[in-house]
Design an enzyme around this catalytic site. Structure first.
Site, PDB file in Angstrom:
ATOM      1  CG  ASP A 181      21.877  63.932  38.888  1.00 24.04           C
ATOM      2  OD1 ASP A 181      21.200  63.373  39.866  1.00 24.04           O
ATOM      3  OD2 ASP A 181      22.114  64.962  38.988  1.00 24.04           O
TER       4      ASP A 181
ATOM      5  CE  LYS B  97      33.789  60.092  27.903  1.00 24.62           C
ATOM      6  NZ  LYS B  97      32.534  60.060  26.814  1.00 24.62           N
TER       7      LYS B  97
END
Length: 295
Positions: A240, A273
């Site tokens: 995405d 992350k």
């Protein structure tokens, strides 16, 4: 170059409900889990967040339910600077993804709920928003007739369209004709090849290959754009992130190959992350990262 491109996303909005466990229950068994969390998700909302953090003027078109999740997800997108004027509540549950994480692997059950309402009639009511866009991004977590209607409107108004064909399903040839760029992964591309014209696919496909980067064709010549090497923490949302980055770069008049490089940088940073939306970088972070790699 357009410094503030208008990018519209027609797609899914979900709440991800995540349970982390050291053991999977047998049928009928109850176990104590390790950790629980809820994260905003859905491929449409994820791609909207990715594009917004990179500095685009992002408008989200979709539906949420009339439950407690709906307002939370709208507020989260607003906090990211996304225009949610065209995110409407419907009499249904908000889309959910129930995710069980066990030894690094995921089991996922998606209940589309309100996303089912993003159909052709709903999308038609948003015609003016789509027409006033530089780029339209679509996925397949909403009804196919909604995707087709969005494509028709975009084609009429010369708006560039990126279709991320996930989750993969059988797509009619006339739908593919209207798409400017298809961004499948290798599994999705293999399934697309079974029912569609290979020459036309090659003209439109930007093949995402994870740690191997992306590939596309210029005529009969395959062009490979390598991935950036980073210390990977979590790959959730990397696809995405790439789509959001690719769309923003394209809307700024950058070449396809440079747009792929930019998308790769966005995706790479997102994997450093934890989480999908939480790991997505800002435009400034991407620029610093690319300069650092060149230096």
């Amino acid at each position: 170059m357009n410094p503030k491109p208008k990018i519209t996303i027609v797609g899914s909005i979900n709440m991800d409900i995540v349970t982390i466990t050291d053991q999977l229950p047998k049928m009928g068994e109850t176990l104590i889990g390790k950790q629980f969390k809820m994260n905003p998700g859905g491929k449409g909302a994820n791609q909207a967040v990715a594009a917004a953090r990179l500095g685009a003027d992002v408008r989200m078109i979709g539906c949420v339910g009339n439950d407690s999740f709906g307002p939370v997800l709208k507020q989260n997108m607003q906090k990211e600077g996304i225009d949610v004027t065209n995110v409407e509540p419907v009499t249904d549950s908000t889309g959910t993804a129930t995710i069980i994480v066990y030894q690094g692997d995921n089991n996922i059950i998606i209940v589309p709920g309100a996303n089912h309402h993003v159909n052709a009639a709903f999308v038609e009511s948003k015609r003016d928003v789509i027409a006033d866009s530089d780029v339209l991004i679509l996925q397949l977590e909403i009804p196919l007739d909604g995707v087709q209607k969005a494509l028709e409107i975009a084609k009429e108004h010369h708006v560039k369209v990126i279709l991320n064909p996930a989750p993969i399903c059988e797509l009619p040839a006339e739908l593919i004709e209207k798409v400017d760029f298809l961004t499948p992964n290798e599994h999705e591309y293999a399934l697309l090849q079974k029912g569609l014209d290979e020459k036309e696919l090659k003209e439109k496909v930007i093949l995402t290959k994870g740690s191997q980067g992306v590939a596309f064709y210029q005529g009969d010549q395959e062009v490979s754009i390598p991935a950036y090497s980073v210390k990977v923490v979590d790959t959730t949302g990397a696809g995405d992130s790439f789509n959001g980055g690719f769309a923003v770069a394209l809307s700024r008049g950058i070449s396809v190959s440079e747009a792929c490089r930019y998308g790769n940088a966005v995706a790479a940073l997102s994997t450093t992350k934890l989480g999908a939306q939480t790991g997505m970088p800002t435009g400034e972070e991407v620029e610093v990262f690319i300069k650092g790699m060149k230096g």
